[in-house]
Design an enzyme around this catalytic site. Structure first.
Site, PDB file in Angstrom:
ATOM      1  N   PHE B 233       0.989  -1.434   0.131  1.00  0.00           N
ATOM      2  CA  PHE B 233      -0.277   0.018   0.228  1.00  0.00           C
ATOM      3  C   PHE B 233       0.979   1.110   0.136  1.00  0.00           C
ATOM      4  O   PHE B 233       0.580   2.270   0.302  1.00  0.00           O
ATOM      5  CB  PHE B 233      -1.136  -0.126   0.442  1.00  0.00           C
ATOM      6  CG  PHE B 233      -1.759  -1.644   1.801  1.00  0.00           C
ATOM      7  CD1 PHE B 233      -2.562  -1.930   0.485  1.00  0.00           C
ATOM      8  CD2 PHE B 233      -1.573  -1.780   2.281  1.00  0.00           C
ATOM      9  CE1 PHE B 233      -3.376  -2.975   0.809  1.00  0.00           C
ATOM     10  CE2 PHE B 233      -1.967  -3.412   3.162  1.00  0.00           C
ATOM     11  CZ  PHE B 233      -2.500  -3.856   1.836  1.00  0.00           C
ATOM     12  N   GLU B 681      -5.930   1.301  -7.251  1.00  0.00           N
ATOM     13  CA  GLU B 681      -6.229   2.356  -5.605  1.00  0.00           C
ATOM     14  C   GLU B 681      -6.948   3.000  -6.348  1.00  0.00           C
ATOM     15  O   GLU B 681      -7.769   3.622  -5.009  1.00  0.00           O
ATOM     16  CB  GLU B 681      -4.933   3.488  -6.469  1.00  0.00           C
ATOM     17  CG  GLU B 681      -3.242   2.568  -5.862  1.00  0.00           C
ATOM     18  CD  GLU B 681      -2.766   3.611  -6.042  1.00  0.00           C
ATOM     19  OE1 GLU B 681      -2.289   5.193  -5.610  1.00  0.00           O
ATOM     20  OE2 GLU B 681      -2.093   3.175  -7.456  1.00  0.00           O
TER      21      GLU B 681
END
Ligand SMILES: Cc1cc2nc3c(=O)[nH]c(=O)nc-3n(C[C@H](O)[C@H](O)[C@H](O)COP(=O)(O)OP(=O)(O)OC[C@H]3O[C@@H](n4cnc5c(N)ncnc54)[C@H](O)[C@@H]3O)c2cc1C
Ligand code: SF4
Lengths: 329, 728
Positions: B233, B681
């Site tokens: 992430f 994303e």
């Protein structure tokens, strides 16, 4: 983590004597508090006496009481059908906390003796009177959002976090112990946990080397109608922001007897006796519950970020009692 | 040829699932080598100042200790590169460079011992004396510096003055941390003066470049492995300090050294998402058409570098606000506030996840003020081009996302008024927001090799890129299976190794868009070469047969993708997210009960992994909305909750059934030959503002500070009842 000696307790008497004999020794049960805090450098016992295999793992029941071994796993207690029927608040409290893995690992005594989650207690480099007496209290000037609003002292404002202990506080529970010198004690749950006062490092009235062997729950008619209600940041696997253990004895719409204890907002399991008394003879309705909740929080004191807990705890009590009052059966 | 080969866009089984479930997949911390030694780190206990002295005597005497590294004995390390393509480090100076401390938790020593336990114990015996200096960790409590980059169009100030309707609001986001479940870990060892590193990294070639510079080696003498990465992430782009130190220690000891961070170290020393304060000023016509948008952001950065050197490590919030909606006048300014914290990095949808929180929240407020449906307001301001550059989107289907999402959710039944849906003792509310993320593509090479093996063909697909758990293995296998008509079982994918064909950092949702076309290009070459051996154009000979006719056991081709150079068109993904919440106001409790997201991401390559990426993104958004914040103590500079028991992430109970879908047949063929954009994303974007809008719809209270915790909700309610005119 410091090197330490590991000893497996062979008998109740030996285990108590072993800890008694060594000033920096500790009992080890499930280890979910002890090992966690050792890794953080908060606890540094030189000896761990493992008690989890001692013959303290049974739940015995008869008409008069439940006798719960200190090393009963929290999962086992939470799922016990007869405990659930006669003292529902116990199972509800346990299942509202931890994760299934932690409930499988941890024990009843360990839960009642767990340490605060105060972040400064858990950081060995912060000032904390509970961890290092006299070093100060970083929470008072820092992030006190999770701190207590009841039972605090200038020296410590840490919440005592156990859900189970909040439930036990309304059940007239009794704790049986074996001392390191061979003696035994029978301790009412009510005075078991101390207020922080000037000595926040002393959390219970146990002596060094005093082993908890059993918990007793006397049969209590109103416990059959008992309930645990908890509010937390996330929906599962989280400590209480505020929680209430409640029991009600209602006859023809009027409260004959009530029990209320708060969790998540106080420095020890927090029985609300004045609030309980105020309910006697009242109609079992939200208006009376709200008035009782106001009484329960009358002495609450907030810091910089935890004021919301006062209002929240009022609603939690009201909600817990209301849910219980409308519960069939 | 096999008829069971999967097709692009279908649902394939993850080819790496079995190895992960059975523990065969080897992550960096799983690597065990003969003679392996273990490192433990010592973090600074002050937030700013100097190290006056380090007493390592007790640590050195402790059992099993092999080495204690401090700034006094770390030895030379070259300067670190810090530009794109060249690798990135969290700190431009090498670790243990000098006596200066910039944040609490900065590494001030590293102990290496025979076992992890001995290392951890000895680390606790390192005695560091400090000279503390004043510090700031509160973004609202420090001076800011304005960045030079201030995009604008039209005359915002004039438009704001003249407009019939204006809105001026401040939205904030706290420091959030990517905290992947796999903590950062590295194993370093030297083989004949070559450095070999197993790392948790999004970018093996970035690591390689940094390590080569640091140790004065040519790149090819540094090999980095990251075949499996357990989540990232954004947290594993930079080459972290412990990786360099493990390599230093390994060289010194002539033994392999492993360093695994604790979660407290991940949360303190690995850069988080910067905190933001965002002021949004809107000017609009009464019908909702936007006239002006001014976006003023304040975000934090690290203190340890000159302000001129800050870029690009701030939260780039205005990237999305400038391009999304048609609006003639626009202006963005960005102030950065240096804080004594680890340098912020990029966390999933950096800029979009935060910028949309502010913009979409403000639009919901505008819709309420104008008594407009929030979806109608979005449609009114829809732009089919990048609103800032004016370039038309090459492939844009946002309207269909709105339509399909609204239909699946039942949005048309929404009553505009807050407090219009009661459910038992709670209130229900519905909110929506736009999701968007740019299409990114970077130069990549993928090789595809066909081998004749025991009477059949086997394909091996290789590239240096790392699969962060997202599905790269499966995605590339699907592309090759589709192109060559092979079943998945006949395909092996090799990833995360600097010896494999070059591939960019896995970041910015770029890897599928970069590698899938390259893999297909390789297959096209192979096809062409082998089909030449057919006896007639319509002969149906299989690859095995053609290869043997060619007299070959093996044939290989490398396909490449270049960077995007599209001066004429813009490339973005879009989506619409619809949310239902259940709010119990007196308990401060907000629960998400329903989410529908419909996306336009171009051509989906593999549906299984796309679906999990989108769902995972939405779960991330729920965490951002309701739970995640890294609070720092103002007196001590320490993160108050430096573990996963305190830094709360959503549990299953926090996540409802999530309904995601995407538009079919919308390939962005101007973007690449497959028409795919990334999906990693976009899922997080829009979720938090949709949730806050739903909360407003449920109970009429506007929350502008993330996360939406019980204390915040109770305070806002108290505020609203004290000043009832604001609760309307
Ligand atoms: C991530 C996480 C989440 C949690 N969430 C919750 C929650 O939501 N609600 C909640 O209530 N709790 C929660 N807990 C705390 C958990 O309940 C306790 O850690 C656990 O119950 C302790 O039991 P144990 O057997 O592991 O005790 P140990 O860790 O073994 O011991 C705890 C303490 O008790 C002492 N001790 C143990 N047995 C005896 C005995 N027989 N006599 C005398 N002393 C003894 C030990 O010396 C030690 O001081 C959580 C813990 C973790 C790690
Ligand atoms: S509140 Fe208590 S436990 Fe927390 S820092 Fe203060 S003294 Fe320590």
């Amino acid at each position: 983590m410091r090197p330490f000696t590991y000893v497996e307790g062979v008998s109740v008497a030996d285990a108590a004597a072993a800890v008694h004999a060594t000033p920096a020794a500790m009992f080890l049960a499930g280890g979910t508090t002890v090992v966690d805090l050792m890794k953080l450098g908060v606890l540094a016992p030189d000896t761990l006496v493992d008690v989890h295999r001692l013959p303290l793992g049974d739940i015995e029941l008869d008409d008069r009481r439940a006798r719960i071994g200190a090393c009963v796993r929290n999962a086992q207690l939470a799922e016990h059908p007869e405990i659930r029927a006669r003292w529902p608040v116990v199972g509800e409290a346990l299942q509202s906390g931890m994760s299934p893995q932690l409930r499988n690992m941890s024990t009843v005594a360990g839960n009642v003796l767990q340490r605060t989650r105060c972040p400064y207690y858990r950081d060995p480099h912060s000032a904390c009177n509970k961890r290092v007496p006299g070093s100060g209290c970083a929470a008072r000037t820092g992030w006190d959002r999770d701190a207590a609003v009841l039972g605090t002292s200038p020296r410590c404002i840490a919440v005592f976090p156990s859900d189970l202990a909040t439930a036990l506080a309304i059940l007239d529970a009794i704790i049986y112990t074996r001392r390191g010198d061979g003696g035994a004690r029978r301790l009412p749950f009510d005075g078991f946990h101390r207020l922080p006062g000037d000595t926040p490092e002393r959390e219970t009235i146990l002596d060094h080397g005093e082993l908890v062997t059993h918990f007793e729950l006397p049969d209590l008619a109103l416990a059959r109608r008992s309930h645990y209600f908890k509010v937390r940041d996330r929906a599962s696997y989280d400590f209480a922001l505020a929680a209430a253990a409640v029991a009600l004895d209602v006859e023809r719409g009027l409260v004959r007897d009530a029990r209320i204890a708060l969790g998540g907002v106080a420095t020890r399991p927090w029985r609300c006796s004045a609030a309980e008394q105020s309910l006697r003879g009242k109609r079992a309705e939200p208006a009376a519950f709200r008035a009782a909740a106001d009484l329960a929080l009358a002495d609450a004191v907030a810091g910089a970020h935890n004021g919301f807990k006062i209002e929240l705890a009022r609603h939690v009590i009201t909600r817990a009692l209301t849910e219980l009052a409308i519960r069939p059966g | 040829m096999s008829t069971t080969s999967p097709r692009i866009g279908g649902f394939a089984d993850r080819i790496d699932a079995r190895s992960k479930v059975t523990g065969q997949a080897r992550y960096a911390a799983d690597v065990v080598l003969p003679g392996l030694a273990h490192a433990a780190l010592v973090g600074s206990t002050i937030a700013s100042g100097r190290v006056l002295g380090v007493d390592t005597a007790r640590a050195e005497q402790a059992g099993g200790v092999l080495l204690v590294l401090t700034h006094l004995n770390r030895g030379p390390l070259g300067d670190l590169p810090n530009g794109d393509g060249d690798g990135l480090t969290a700190d431009p100076r090498p670790p243990l460079a000098d006596d200066r401390v910039h944040y609490r938790g900065q590494i001030v020593a590293m102990v290496v011992a025979e076992s992890p336990e001995e290392a951890a114990h000895a680390a606790s015996l390192v005695d560091v004396r400090y000279e503390p200096a004043p510090f700031v960790v509160d973004i609202d409590d420090a001076d800011a510096t304005r960045l030079a980059d201030a995009p604008r169009r039209g005359d915002c100030a004039a438009a704001l003055r003249a407009a019939p309707v204006t809105l001026d609001v401040v939205y904030s986001t706290p420091i959030q941390h990517p905290c992947p479940l796999e903590p950062h870990a590295a194993v370093a060892h030297w083989v004949d003066h070559d450095l070999v590193v197993h790392d948790t990294t999004q970018w093996v070639r970035g690591d390689q470049a940094v390590l080569a510079r640091a140790f004065g080696l040519p790149r090819e003498r540094v090999r980095v492995h990251a075949p499996f990465v357990g989540g990232s992430f954004g947290a594993k782009v930079f080459t972290a300090a412990h990786v360099l130190l493990a390599a230093v220690a390994a060289r010194r000891l002539q033994r392999p050294v492993k360093a695994v961070l604790r979660s407290s170290e991940v949360l303190t020393a690995v850069g988080p998402r910067a905190a933001t304060r965002q002021r949004i000023q809107l000017a609009a016509e009464r019908d909702g058409r936007l006239l002006a948008l001014r976006h003023h952001t304040r975000s934090h950065c690290a203190t340890d570098r000159g302000v001129a050197d800050l870029d690009p490590f701030y939260e780039p919030t205005s990237g999305v606000t400038r391009m999304l909606y048609a609006c003639p006048h626009y202006e963005a300014v960005h102030d950065v506030v240096p804080l004594h914290l680890a340098k912020p990095g990029w966390m999933r949808a950096p800029g979009e996840a935060t910028g949309l929180w502010a913009l979409e929240g403000a639009l919901d407020e505008l819709a309420c003020a104008l008594h407009l449906d929030p979806l109608a307001l979005r449609l009114r301001n829809h732009s089919s081009r990048d609103a800032h550059t004016g370039k038309p989107h090459a492939s844009e289907h946002l309207r269909e996302c709105y339509e399909q999402g609204a239909e699946r959710f039942g949005w048309a039944r929404r009553d505009l008024r807050p407090r219009s849906m009661r459910d038992g003792d709670a209130w229900l509310g519905w909110g929506m927001a736009t999701a968007t993320y740019p299409g990114n593509r970077d130069p990549a090479s993928v090789s595809v090799r066909l081998d004749r093996e025991r009477g059949r063909i086997h394909a091996t697909v290789s590239t240096a890129g790392a699969d962060l758990g997202t599905g790269m293995y499966t995605m590339l296998a699907v592309v090759v299976a589709d192109a060559l008509d092979l079943p998945l079982e006949w395909i092996t994918v090799e990833l995360g190794d600097t010896r494999l064909p070059p591939c960019p950092v896995t970041g910015g949702s770029n890897l599928t868009a970069s590698t899938a076309p390259a893999a297909r290009a390789a297959c096209v070459q192979l096809r062409r070469r082998l089909l030449a051996f057919r006896r007639a154009p319509d002969e149906s000979a299989d690859w095995h047969e053609l290869l043997s006719r060619a007299g070959l056991d093996q044939v290989e081709a490398v396909g490449t993708t270049d960077a995007v150079h599209d001066d004429a068109r813009a490339h973005h993904s879009f989506g619409a997210v619809f949310v239902e919440v259940r709010v119990a106001p007196e308990l401060g409790r907000i629960r998400v009960t329903r989410v529908v997201g419909v996306y336009d991401v171009g051509q989906v390559v593999d549906a299984t992994t796309t679906r999990s990426q989108l769902i995972g993104g939405i779960v991330f958004g729920i965490g951002q909305a309701l739970l995640e914040q890294l609070v720092h103590d103002p007196m001590h500079g320490l993160p108050v909750h430096a573990d996963l028991a305190g830094y709360l992430l959503p549990t299953h109970a926090d996540v409802p059934e999530i309904d995601v879908d995407w538009l079919e047949d919308v390939p962005d063929l101007a973007f690449n030959t497959i028409g795919c954009r990334g999906v990693g994303e976009i899922g997080i974007t829009g979720v938090a503002p949709a949730i806050a809008s739903a909360v407003h719809h449920a109970i009429g209270v506007r929350l502008r500070d993330l996360p939406l915790t019980p204390d915040r909700l109770l305070a806002a309610l108290a505020d609203a009842s004290a000043r009832p005119e604001r609760a309307k």
